[in-house]
Scaffold this active site. Sequence first.
Site, PDB file in Angstrom:
ATOM      1  N   GLY A 158       0.822  -1.215   0.000  1.00 37.31           N
ATOM      2  CA  GLY A 158       0.000   0.000   0.000  1.00 37.31           C
ATOM      3  C   GLY A 158       0.846   1.252   0.000  1.00 37.31           C
ATOM      4  O   GLY A 158       0.585   2.195   0.763  1.00 37.31           O
ATOM      5  N   SER A 170       1.330   3.328  -2.636  1.00 35.54           N
ATOM      6  CA  SER A 170       0.995   4.285  -3.693  1.00 35.54           C
ATOM      7  C   SER A 170       0.606   5.644  -3.130  1.00 35.54           C
ATOM      8  O   SER A 170       0.706   6.655  -3.832  1.00 35.54           O
ATOM      9  CB  SER A 170      -0.151   3.733  -4.553  1.00 35.54           C
ATOM     10  OG  SER A 170      -1.221   3.288  -3.734  1.00 35.54           O
ATOM     11  N   ARG A 171       0.155   5.658  -1.856  1.00 35.42           N
ATOM     12  CA  ARG A 171      -0.361   6.914  -1.291  1.00 35.42           C
ATOM     13  C   ARG A 171      -0.024   6.984   0.204  1.00 35.42           C
ATOM     14  O   ARG A 171       0.386   5.993   0.794  1.00 35.42           O
ATOM     15  CB  ARG A 171      -1.887   6.986  -1.446  1.00 35.42           C
ATOM     16  CG  ARG A 171      -2.358   7.045  -2.876  1.00 35.42           C
ATOM     17  CD  ARG A 171      -3.871   7.198  -2.967  1.00 35.42           C
ATOM     18  NE  ARG A 171      -4.596   5.983  -2.658  1.00 35.42           N
ATOM     19  CZ  ARG A 171      -5.474   5.866  -1.658  1.00 35.42           C
ATOM     20  NH1 ARG A 171      -5.744   6.886  -0.880  1.00 35.42           N
ATOM     21  NH2 ARG A 171      -6.088   4.718  -1.439  1.00 35.42           N
ATOM     22  N   ASP A 178      -3.593  -7.200  -4.720  1.00 33.71           N
ATOM     23  CA  ASP A 178      -4.508  -7.074  -3.584  1.00 33.71           C
ATOM     24  C   ASP A 178      -3.984  -8.000  -2.485  1.00 33.71           C
ATOM     25  O   ASP A 178      -4.048  -9.225  -2.614  1.00 33.71           O
ATOM     26  CB  ASP A 178      -5.914  -7.503  -4.024  1.00 33.71           C
ATOM     27  CG  ASP A 178      -6.923  -7.515  -2.898  1.00 33.71           C
ATOM     28  OD1 ASP A 178      -6.519  -7.333  -1.723  1.00 33.71           O
ATOM     29  OD2 ASP A 178      -8.113  -7.731  -3.181  1.00 33.71           O
ATOM     30  N   SER A 186      -2.795   0.825  14.699  1.00 25.18           N
ATOM     31  CA  SER A 186      -3.459   2.121  14.897  1.00 25.18           C
ATOM     32  C   SER A 186      -3.701   2.331  16.384  1.00 25.18           C
ATOM     33  O   SER A 186      -3.844   1.360  17.150  1.00 25.18           O
ATOM     34  CB  SER A 186      -4.807   2.135  14.166  1.00 25.18           C
ATOM     35  OG  SER A 186      -5.620   3.195  14.640  1.00 25.18           O
ATOM     36  N   TYR A 230     -12.647  -1.952  11.783  1.00 26.78           N
ATOM     37  CA  TYR A 230     -11.309  -1.370  11.594  1.00 26.78           C
ATOM     38  C   TYR A 230     -10.512  -1.461  12.894  1.00 26.78           C
ATOM     39  O   TYR A 230      -9.357  -1.918  12.902  1.00 26.78           O
ATOM     40  CB  TYR A 230     -11.439   0.080  11.136  1.00 26.78           C
ATOM     41  CG  TYR A 230     -10.108   0.779  10.970  1.00 26.78           C
ATOM     42  CD1 TYR A 230      -9.337   0.584   9.835  1.00 26.78           C
ATOM     43  CD2 TYR A 230      -9.621   1.629  11.962  1.00 26.78           C
ATOM     44  CE1 TYR A 230      -8.106   1.220   9.683  1.00 26.78           C
ATOM     45  CE2 TYR A 230      -8.394   2.267  11.825  1.00 26.78           C
ATOM     46  CZ  TYR A 230      -7.644   2.064  10.681  1.00 26.78           C
ATOM     47  OH  TYR A 230      -6.428   2.686  10.548  1.00 26.78           O
ATOM     48  N   LYS A 250      -7.033  -3.659  13.736  1.00 24.32           N
ATOM     49  CA  LYS A 250      -5.772  -3.075  14.196  1.00 24.32           C
ATOM     50  C   LYS A 250      -5.335  -3.700  15.524  1.00 24.32           C
ATOM     51  O   LYS A 250      -4.149  -3.835  15.803  1.00 24.32           O
ATOM     52  CB  LYS A 250      -5.917  -1.555  14.306  1.00 24.32           C
ATOM     53  CG  LYS A 250      -6.149  -0.887  12.945  1.00 24.32           C
ATOM     54  CD  LYS A 250      -4.991  -1.142  12.005  1.00 24.32           C
ATOM     55  CE  LYS A 250      -5.181  -0.597  10.620  1.00 24.32           C
ATOM     56  NZ  LYS A 250      -4.029  -0.832   9.741  1.00 24.32           N
TER      57      LYS A 250
HETATM   58  P1  NAP Z   1      -4.566   5.795   2.473  1.00 28.01           P
HETATM   59  O1  NAP Z   1      -4.028   7.135   2.204  1.00 28.01           O
HETATM   60  O2  NAP Z   1      -6.002   5.510   2.283  1.00 28.01           O
HETATM   61  O3  NAP Z   1      -3.683   4.730   1.649  1.00 28.01           O
HETATM   62  C1  NAP Z   1      -3.989   3.356   1.750  1.00 28.01           C
HETATM   63  C2  NAP Z   1      -3.003   2.565   0.936  1.00 28.01           C
HETATM   64  O4  NAP Z   1      -3.328   1.172   1.065  1.00 28.01           O
HETATM   65  C3  NAP Z   1      -3.065   2.899  -0.539  1.00 28.01           C
HETATM   66  O5  NAP Z   1      -1.760   2.891  -1.068  1.00 28.01           O
HETATM   67  C4  NAP Z   1      -3.892   1.750  -1.114  1.00 28.01           C
HETATM   68  O6  NAP Z   1      -3.558   1.408  -2.443  1.00 28.01           O
HETATM   69  C5  NAP Z   1      -3.450   0.614  -0.219  1.00 28.01           C
HETATM   70  N1  NAP Z   1      -4.396  -0.500  -0.231  1.00 28.01           N
HETATM   71  C6  NAP Z   1      -5.699  -0.487   0.150  1.00 28.01           C
HETATM   72  N2  NAP Z   1      -6.242  -1.704  -0.013  1.00 28.01           N
HETATM   73  C7  NAP Z   1      -5.267  -2.498  -0.521  1.00 28.01           C
HETATM   74  C8  NAP Z   1      -5.205  -3.861  -0.890  1.00 28.01           C
HETATM   75  N3  NAP Z   1      -6.269  -4.654  -0.794  1.00 28.01           N
HETATM   76  N4  NAP Z   1      -4.032  -4.352  -1.361  1.00 28.01           N
HETATM   77  C9  NAP Z   1      -2.931  -3.550  -1.465  1.00 28.01           C
HETATM   78  N5  NAP Z   1      -2.938  -2.257  -1.127  1.00 28.01           N
HETATM   79  C10 NAP Z   1      -4.101  -1.733  -0.655  1.00 28.01           C
HETATM   80  O7  NAP Z   1      -4.289   5.382   4.003  1.00 28.01           O
HETATM   81  P2  NAP Z   1      -3.150   5.819   5.028  1.00 28.01           P
HETATM   82  O8  NAP Z   1      -3.750   6.797   5.948  1.00 28.01           O
HETATM   83  O9  NAP Z   1      -1.899   6.124   4.331  1.00 28.01           O
HETATM   84  O10 NAP Z   1      -3.023   4.453   5.846  1.00 28.01           O
HETATM   85  C11 NAP Z   1      -1.921   3.573   5.712  1.00 28.01           C
HETATM   86  C12 NAP Z   1      -1.959   2.617   6.891  1.00 28.01           C
HETATM   87  O11 NAP Z   1      -1.882   3.365   8.111  1.00 28.01           O
HETATM   88  C13 NAP Z   1      -3.256   1.812   6.964  1.00 28.01           C
HETATM   89  O12 NAP Z   1      -2.976   0.502   7.406  1.00 28.01           O
HETATM   90  C14 NAP Z   1      -4.057   2.554   8.004  1.00 28.01           C
HETATM   91  O13 NAP Z   1      -4.997   1.731   8.631  1.00 28.01           O
HETATM   92  C15 NAP Z   1      -2.956   2.988   8.948  1.00 28.01           C
HETATM   93  N6  NAP Z   1      -3.313   4.114   9.834  1.00 28.01           N
HETATM   94  C16 NAP Z   1      -3.671   5.320   9.286  1.00 28.01           C
HETATM   95  C17 NAP Z   1      -3.992   6.356  10.168  1.00 28.01           C
HETATM   96  C18 NAP Z   1      -4.389   7.722   9.664  1.00 28.01           C
HETATM   97  O14 NAP Z   1      -4.813   8.555  10.492  1.00 28.01           O
HETATM   98  N7  NAP Z   1      -4.257   8.012   8.368  1.00 28.01           N
HETATM   99  C19 NAP Z   1      -3.970   6.159  11.543  1.00 28.01           C
HETATM  100  C20 NAP Z   1      -3.598   4.915  12.034  1.00 28.01           C
HETATM  101  C21 NAP Z   1      -3.263   3.900  11.175  1.00 28.01           C
HETATM  102  P3  NAP Z   1      -4.403   1.930  -3.755  1.00 28.01           P
HETATM  103  O15 NAP Z   1      -4.552   3.400  -3.607  1.00 28.01           O
HETATM  104  O16 NAP Z   1      -3.499   1.528  -4.878  1.00 28.01           O
HETATM  105  O17 NAP Z   1      -5.695   1.199  -3.777  1.00 28.01           O
END
Ligand code: NAP
Length: 242
Positions: free
Chosen positions: A8, A10-11, A59, A139, A152, A156
Amino acid sequence: MPAALVTGSSRGIGRAIATRFARDGYDVAVNYHTSEAAAADVARTVRDLGQEATVVGADVSDPDAAARLVAETRTAFGGLDHVVNNAGIDQHVYTEALSPADFDHVMDVNVNGAFNVTKAALTHLRDAADDPSVTNVSSILAYTGAAIECHYASSKGALVSLTKSHASDFAPDVRVNAVAPGHVETDMTADRSDAERRQARERIPLGRFGRPDEIADAVAYLRDATFVTGETLNVNGGELMR
Ligand code: NAP
């Protein structure tokens, strides 16, 4: 060169981790699910930093796709030293409206995805020359729970247990740790209203949300922390101490 696979990436946080690993001298496999162009952009950044990059669409919830992701990474770099299980999805739904299929889907991506990738990578990690490790991205909600995202938060929490279990399973060959971010500014949190954002900020002693690069710093620390395994590092601006 040491090599890393960041799921994951890409973003958001995954992108920051991939960039940080490249800056630290790692070749990086950039994994995406739907955002191919964004993943290609991250790979360009990795190459601009002087490292090799490969882009793999997969995926992670699909065990065959996860195995292919690891195999393509191994083929591209000839080895695999670190895995970061960052890929994750979130959904805001009260339990009364949450379907079992949606519950399963979040668990499939967030928990099974980490299991699938780690399982596929284990042989290669054991072959790695220098202190291989896995970092899972959990998380703060693993500890606090969450009213409108019980699946969710549960996923976590499971990652914290998976981290300890795999740390025991794989010691002394492969270290396994987790990072548990608080609120970080990414696409995942972009849909919050102004009122929700204000309330969320007020719960954080440091008075602001985290940045993706601050989570990448913690992942880099765990990667390099040769006597740390089975730990979950909380990175949340102090929110959890309240
Ligand atoms: P995000 O901006 O929504 O990015 C999610 C990433 O996961 C994207 O690159 C997406 O790829 C990829 N992804 C989703 N489903 C997938 C799958 N089935 N197979 C492979 N890749 C997949 O989220 P983020 O905030 O950066 O979160 C990254 C991690 O940090 C996650 O595990 C999230 O739960 C955790 N987290 C985030 C926060 C927060 O506040 N943002 C807090 C605590 C934990 P595509 O775009 O190519 O689909």
